[in-house]
Every structure is written in C-alpha cells, then in structure tokens.
Design an enzyme around this catalytic site. Structure first.
Site, PDB file in Angstrom:
ATOM      1  CD  GLU A   1       1.458 -33.850  -0.412  1.00  0.00           C
ATOM      2  OE1 GLU A   1       0.353 -33.584   0.025  1.00  0.00           O
ATOM      3  OE2 GLU A   1       1.542 -35.087  -0.273  1.00  0.00           O
TER       4      GLU A   1
ATOM      5  CE  LYS B   1     -11.058  -7.794 -12.782  1.00  0.00           C
ATOM      6  NZ  LYS B   1     -10.863  -7.195 -13.618  1.00  0.00           N
ATOM      7  CG  ASP B   2      -9.710  -8.811  -4.979  1.00  0.00           C
ATOM      8  OD1 ASP B   2      -9.507  -9.326  -5.149  1.00  0.00           O
ATOM      9  OD2 ASP B   2      -9.640  -8.554  -3.638  1.00  0.00           O
TER      10      ASP B   2
ATOM     11  CB  SER C   1      -1.675  -3.397  -7.590  1.00  0.00           C
ATOM     12  OG  SER C   1      -2.551  -3.821  -6.074  1.00  0.00           O
TER      13      SER C   1
ATOM     14  CG  HIS D   1      -1.860  -0.815   0.982  1.00  0.00           C
ATOM     15  ND1 HIS D   1      -2.929  -0.420   1.756  1.00  0.00           N
ATOM     16  CD2 HIS D   1      -2.784  -1.378   0.470  1.00  0.00           C
ATOM     17  CE1 HIS D   1      -4.613  -1.884   0.790  1.00  0.00           C
ATOM     18  NE2 HIS D   1      -3.375  -2.054   0.070  1.00  0.00           N
TER      19      HIS D   1
END
Lengths: 229, 418
Positions: free
Chosen positions: B288, B244-245, B220, B216
């Site tokens: 894994e 959107k998220d 972004s 922040h």
C-alpha cells in the site's frame, strides 16, 4: 481522645507518650501517662501497632533472614518461574500444529516431464520445482567455478541424478515464487519481486537473495516417481 | 487531563456522579477551558482528525467483523459477500479500506508538522515517543488488515513482510515459522492476523490516551515554537479550537468521502481481487502507498539482512529525533537553513515512495539509493550539525508578540501602501 465530663474515669493524657527504648524495635511499646481528675497519675506500658517506618527499619536492621524475607524470596521465585512457564504455552501455540506437521510427504510422477520442462508440485504448502534438465544446462551448471558463486555449491552436490533438479521454489530473499525457465541463465529462475537471478542448478547468481534455492528431502521411489519429505 | 478544574456540576445527578467519579471535571479541564496557544494554525488540526479516523476505523471494523470469515478457504468469498449481499456492506468496506489510507495521510501530515515546528523537543520528548509507538502499532494494524481479504496481494504481501524476519541470523527461520504457524503463509497465519487486527486498534486507542495526557502536561507546541507564558498567549479550547478542529475535520471528511464514493479502488491493487494462490507470485508486488518509502529503502540495499535492517532503522530512527535535532530553536519559521533541508526531506520521502512503486530495476534502484542516503543523512548528520552551525533568526519573546507583532506589521504595510 477527647475528655468527657460524665465518664467515670475521665483521663487527660500526658503528651507526648514516651517510646520505650528498651523495646526490641519490632514490637514497640509506649509508656503512656494518664492524669486523673483528682490528680493521681497512672503510667501504663502499652504495645503500639508498629508504624510502617518502624517495620521497614526493623526489616533492614535485622541481621538474619527473617520469616518475611523467606516469604518474599519464595513468592518472587515462584512468581517469576510461574510467569515464565505460563508464557511458554502462549508462545508455543503459534508454532506449527499437529495437522501441519502431519502433512509431511508428497509424491510426484515424473514420467511425463519432458526434457527442458519444469513442473511444480506442492509440499507442506510450498511449491517444489522438479526440473528435467537438458545436457546443455547440466554442462553449463557444472562448468561454473565455485569462486563465482555467492553461496558456493557444486552442481553435483545439489542433485541425485544429473538430469533431475528438485528444489523448493521459494526465493531465499523474501519468499516469492521465482519464474521457471526465466532470467539470463538457460533453464534458470528469476524472481520478479526483487530481481534475484538463479542458474539451472538453482544457485543464486545475482540480486538480493543470500542463498541458493533450498533442497527438499526427497528420494527416487522408482525411475518415474519421486517421494518428497 | 491536567490543570485545576473549575467545573461545577449543575444538576443534582451530575453533582452526585461528579463526587464519585470526577470525569466531568476531567473533560472540562482538558477539552473546554484548556488553554491552547492562540496562534495554532490548521496543521494543528490533524490530531483531532486522527482521533476521529481511529474511531471511524474501529466502528466500521467491528461491524465488518460481523460478516467476515477468517478462514483461508472462505475469507475471499466472504469479502465479496460483504460487497454484494450485506446491507451497505460495500460502503462499510470501502470506508474501512480507504479510511486506513486517510489515517496514514493524516498521520504523516501530523508527523511532518511536528518535525517542521520542532514539536518533539524538550519538554515533549515522551509525547513524541508515544506518537512513534502509535505509528508502529498503526503499521502492524494496517498490514494485518491488508492480509484479511486473502487476495494475491494479501498473500504475497504477508509472505514478503514476514520473510523479513528470516533475515535475522540464527533464529530467523524459526521466528518466521512461528509467525506463520506452518511452513508457509496459510490458514493459521490468517487466523492470527485477524485476531491481532482486531486487538491492535484498541491498543492504539490506549496509547492515544497517554499521548493526549502527555500533550496536556505542557500543552501544544505552536508555530512560533515558544512556550505559553501568560493568559494573553492562550485561548480556551472551547469554542476557539473545537470550531477550528471541527471545520478542518469536515473538510477532511469531504476528501475522504470523495475517495469512498467516487474512486474507492484507486488506492487498491487490482491483483487483490484475485484469490490467493500460494504457487504463483504476482509479477509486480507493491505494498500500500503508505509503506512505499520504507519498501524503497528495503529494496535499495543489495543484501537481505542489510535491506531489512535499513528498513527497520528508517522507522526506528524517527524515535530519536528529539535528541538528533540539536537546535535550541524549535520552529522552522526562525531557522532559514533547517527549512530548506526539511523540505528536501519531505521531497525525499515522497520520491522514495514513487521509487517503491516502480519495478526494482535500473535507474529506479540507483535513484532510491541516493534518496536512502539522504534520508539517513538528514537524521544522523544534517540535524545534529545544523543546530550548531545555523544562525537562527530572532525569536519573539512571547506567543502574544508573535501574533500581534505580525498584525501591527501588516497594519503598517497596509497604511504605507495607501
């Protein structure tokens, strides 16, 4: 200071106060001037609470170690030393504890191990391979020139009696348990994890492992008994 | 976590609280009015997805810990107890085990997105480094967690990975013994791994806070790879990006739920349903899926120290990306050559993963060697040189131009086709 008309001694301060240059730089004194209503003036020498900058300046100016310097150094030494001493128990508690260290030795009866057979016994939580080698395996292991070996060691140096090989059954690469009587060498070992190949003497021949299979401390308690550890 | 808050508390209680701890203003400025670049695409939703998955893992993990026993004689049975007896235990365990895979899937997408759009470059290097720290912590957390069921893969995975440290010259064996708390992986190892597995997620959460703080400061990055300049380049976080998220998160959770409810053991190794046996190694040890590329690099080098060093280097080198990629242009959208090498790199890591899942023999090892070479070549040679020799396409002057320019082009194309 705000003037109050009812105050018996209402003062107006003469600004700015003059720093007393004769002071020693540690406890600063100010020369304060006051003017009374009737016009009389009073000058007072007053010790002022030292400002942060003055303290810093006094500290850096002092050419001898002051009492504060000694406190700073002593506290720092004790702090760092104490932190180090306090850290050690926190680190060392992760090392093997007393019960783990106490589980020191294991006994194995080898009377029933046939020629060509390899048995696994457990010692300190690790697999120990006890191999009853055939004459052919011994001969092959002793015929190898040392120059061909990654971790050169004679077969003689790895056994107490030629027909008995006792090794820790943990691949020296990343700790898997190799398969017994497996791989291209007769009586050899093969690690399925990453493909390390050991011969009948437990010596690394190829694959990623850097060393031969390790030898545990052991002795023959009798002809049919081995004490490991 | 920055910017001037315009938050004005309405109720008297909120005012009272805000004047004592201005957390409302912090949330308001960070997640309500925070100006995001208006051109963020769906690849930018994985940060939110990762935050959710971390929270989900912590919640299911804390609950599972209430039923699990970290003792070598009891651990395996306590997992089956969770699966069979505990109310919804099967759901919690499957959600936790598959949740780890989902976390890494989202993490890798998030990292590749950062690489494609040059998000690590100035002024976001510290943001990137914090992300790499989260990645490292996640690796250790998942590894310690995988050991807890105390199955064959748990035990031998723990043995192989801790034995990596024995490759260190001189002190290697002492370090390995110290990590184990004995001469082999045993109860002491299980106990400490459980303690660490409980601790590390909270450390990750702490670094996530720093990560968002650093994010922040400059905001972004975005698909155009240019900084926001005016208000026209941005949209407020709420409602544009919360929606959107949120939408992306729900789609992701559908995918997650499919694993949990339909193929909960697809990503799990059947050998781990056999209790740990210190005297017998499974024929084929596979970690894994999310470790496989690094595991393939480890195995591709025929030397213990070399393989171990290469594997650690493959992880650590990611931290140096901002300084290795010398191009001034951030987004691959304007870097025609970089785009090709980037997708080759993605293919390289996926193929390395495949090689890592196969037995270490013949052609697989040889292929893994070539892929390992490309992996390091990409970071150490291609990225530094590409910035110097590649001719980038013209970069739009602002985010607004990047968006509207595209729209007007589309409108023109639309008109001409009519």
């Amino acid at each position: 200071m705000t003037g109050n008309a009812d105050s018996p001694v209402t003062l107006s301060r003469l600004d700015p106060p003059t720093p007393d240059l004769a002071s020693n730089g540690r406890t600063k004194t100010l020369l304060l001037g006051y003017c009374f209503r009737d016009g009389t003036r009073l000058f007072v020498r007053q010790a002022e609470t030292p400002e942060f900058e003055d303290i810093m300046a006094a500290n850096t100016m002092a050419d001898e170690p002051t009492r504060r310097d000694i406190l700073v150094v002593a506290t720092g030494v004790m702090g760092v030393g104490g932190a180090g001493l306090a850290a050690w128990p926190l680190i060392d508690q992760m090392n093997p504890d007393a019960t783990t260290l106490a589980a020191a030795s294991a006994e194995a009866d080898i009377a029933n191990i046939a020629e060509g057979q390899v048995v696994t016994v457990k010692w300190r939580g690790k697999p120990i391979f006890i191999s009853h080698r055939t004459p052919k395996e011994i001969e092959a292991a002793r015929a190898v020139p040392l120059s061909e070996l990654r971790d050169p060691a004679t077969d003689e140096s790895r056994v107490q009696k030629p027909e008995w090989l006792v090794v820790i059954g943990i691949c020296t690469h990343l700790g898997c348990v190799p398969l017994k009587n497996d791989g291209p060498y007769e009586g050899g070992y093969f690690c399925p994890c990453h493909g390390s190949v050991y011969d009948a003497s437990g010596r690394i021949r190829y694959g990623p492992a850097p060393y031969n299979l390790a030898l545990p401390p052991y002795k023959f308690a009798s002809d049919t008994k081995i004490t490991i550890g | 976590m920055s910017g001037n808050s315009t938050y004005v508390p309405k109720s008297r209680v909120a005012k009272w609280f805000e004047s004592r701890l201005p957390v409302g203003g912090l949330i308001h400025s960070s997640f309500v009015v925070f100006p995001n670049p208006r051109n963020l695409n769906y690849w930018w939703t994985f940060g939110g997805i990762l935050s959710f998955m971390l929270a989900s893992q912590i919640v299911t993990g804390v609950v599972l810990a209430m039923h699990y026993t970290p003792q070598s004689g009891l651990a395996f049975a306590s997992i089956e107890h969770i699966m069979r007896d505990v109310n919804y235990g099967w759901l919690l365990r499957y959600a936790h085990a598959n949740g780890a895979s989902m976390f890494f899937l989202a993490l890798y997408i998030h990292m590749f997105r950062g690489m494609y759009y040059g998000s690590s470059k100035s002024p976001r290097e510290v943001l990137w480094l914090l992300g790499v720290i989260i990645f490292l912590l996640a690796i250790v957390t998942a590894f310690t967690g995988y050991v807890l069921p105390w199955g064959q893969m748990s035990f031998w995975g723990a043995t192989v990975i801790t034995s990596l440290f024995s490759a260190i010259p001189l002190v290697g064996d002492s370090i390995t013994t110290w990590l184990w708390g004995g001469y082999a992986v045993d109860n002491a190892t299980l106990n400490r791994f459980f303690a660490l597995h409980y601790l590390l997620p909270f450390m990750i959460a702490g670094v996530v806070v720093l990560h968002i703080w650093a994010l922040h400061v400059h905001g972004s990055n975005n698909p155009a790879g240019i900084e926001k300049q005016t208000a026209k380049d941005t949209l407020p976080f709420h409602p544009y990006f919360t929606v959107k998220d949120g939408f992306a998160l729900v789609c992701f959770l559908v995918f997650f739920a499919w694993f949990v409810f339909y193929v909960p053991n697809y990503l799990y190794d059947a050998d781990n349903y056999i209790e740990a046996n210190p005297l017998q190694t499974p024929v084929h040890i596979v970690p894994e899926w999310y470790y496989l590329p690094f595991y393939a690099i480890l195995r591709s080098i025929p030397s213990k120290l070399g393989g171990t060093a290469a594997m650690f280097a493959a992880v650590i080198i990611i931290a140096f990306l901002p300084w290795l990629d010398s191009s001034k242009v951030k987004s691959a959208a304007y870097r025609p050559l970089y785009k090709v090498f980037f997708w080759l790199f993605v293919a390289c890591t996926v193929l390395l993963g495949y090689m890592g899942s196969q037995p270490p023999e013949g052609g697989y090892v040889i292929a893994a060697r070539f892929l390992t070479i490309y992996y390091f070549l990409y970071f150490l040679v291609i990225l530094p040189l590409l910035g110097r020799y590649e001719k980038p396409m013209p970069v739009p002057p602002s985010i607004c131009d990047a968006v509207l320019g595209k729209q007007s082009q589309a409108a023109a194309a639309d008109a001409s086709s009519r």
